[in-house]
Design an enzyme around this catalytic site. Structure first.
Site, PDB file in Angstrom:
ATOM      1  N   ASP A 104      -3.106   8.106   0.251  1.00 35.20           N
ATOM      2  CA  ASP A 104      -2.630   8.543   1.561  1.00 35.20           C
ATOM      3  C   ASP A 104      -2.420  10.062   1.501  1.00 35.20           C
ATOM      4  O   ASP A 104      -1.464  10.533   0.877  1.00 35.20           O
ATOM      5  CB  ASP A 104      -1.299   7.864   1.909  1.00 35.20           C
ATOM      6  N   LYS A 167      -2.864   7.563   9.687  1.00 37.46           N
ATOM      7  CA  LYS A 167      -1.498   7.108   9.434  1.00 37.46           C
ATOM      8  C   LYS A 167      -0.529   8.029  10.159  1.00 37.46           C
ATOM      9  O   LYS A 167      -0.690   9.247  10.150  1.00 37.46           O
ATOM     10  CB  LYS A 167      -1.250   7.121   7.923  1.00 37.46           C
ATOM     11  N   LYS A 197      -2.330   3.012  10.254  1.00 32.89           N
ATOM     12  CA  LYS A 197      -1.114   2.696   9.522  1.00 32.89           C
ATOM     13  C   LYS A 197       0.078   3.353  10.195  1.00 32.89           C
ATOM     14  O   LYS A 197       0.107   4.575  10.357  1.00 32.89           O
ATOM     15  CB  LYS A 197      -1.221   3.162   8.069  1.00 32.89           C
TER      16      LYS A 197
END
Length: 234
Positions: A104, A167, A197
């Site tokens: 991430d 995300k 996300k």
């Protein structure tokens, strides 16, 4: 990694939601014992993945740690995103070599806000090259800090650069974490092609369900047990 669109008619049970959760521990003060406990909790709760700081990789070297049945995620350029692309790429490559299945990364939010979307795209592409398939790349955009038009542009740049997910948040930015509105914008922009996300400040089952109904396909949770306890059993 593409993800199916969600529906407001979905029945979100504890088991179903658990399989969409990255059970997360990214506090600077986390210890190896804390991470071992996180892994034990993750297996007990039946989540998909754990997300930990890269300094803990490889997780197999930690006493009492087992990743059996779990996806291992970590972060890159965290939490500010104000790192040279070469540094982010090197960090991501080292994480993959140490056993991370997913990375991430944090974008340079300032570059996005100044309109330099090309710099954001190039930054993501550099990390993508360091996380080849089947590795999964999620791009943290700090949605709470971005106007909608910039959020749309950044999501498009992430898709063009080959990301698997966008995300919402690191959970460390003062602007805030995930919101239903941001997830709706992200879903309208890349939903069905990229995963989405939602992370940052998700503490209740009601909040989790609202984000899933808005289009989130993955949740980043630190208080996973409390969220799952508020949902119906399978």
């Amino acid at each position: 990694m593409s993800a199916d669109s969600t529906s407001t008619t979905t029945t979100w049970t504890a088991g179903r939601v658990a399989r969409l959760v990255d059970h997360t521990l990214l506090k600077p003060e986390a210890t190896p014992a804390d991470v071992a406990a996180l892994l034990a909790d993750a297996r007990r709760l039946g989540v998909l993945a754990v997300c930990v700081s890269p300094s803990f990789l490889p997780l197999g070297r930690l006493e009492g740690a087992s990743t059996e049945g779990l996806v291992v995620a970590t972060v890159c350029g965290f939490p500010s995103g104000k790192h040279a692309s070469e540094v982010k790429a090197a960090e991501a490559a080292a994480a993959v070599a140490a056993g991370a299945d997913e990375v991430d990364m944090v974008i340079d939010v300032g570059a996005a806000l100044s309109g330099d979307v090309e710099a954001v795209r190039a930054d993501i592409a550099a990390v993508r090259a360091a996380v080849p398939a089947p590795g999964v790349l999620k791009v943290i955009v700090e949605s709470a800090a971005l106007p909608d038009d910039v959020l749309v542009a950044v999501c498009r740049a992430a898709e063009e650069a080959g990301a698997d997910f966008v995300k919402t948040s690191t959970g460390f930015h003062p602007a805030g974490g995930a919101s239903v509105h941001a997830v709706e914008v992200m879903h309208a922009t890349v939903g069905g092609r990229l995963g989405i996300k939602a992370s940052g400040g998700i503490r209740t089952a009601e909040a989790a369900v609202a984000l899933l109904d808005a289009g989130a396909t993955r949740l980043g949770l630190s208080g996973t047990a409390a969220v799952l306890e508020g949902l119906p059993r399978d």
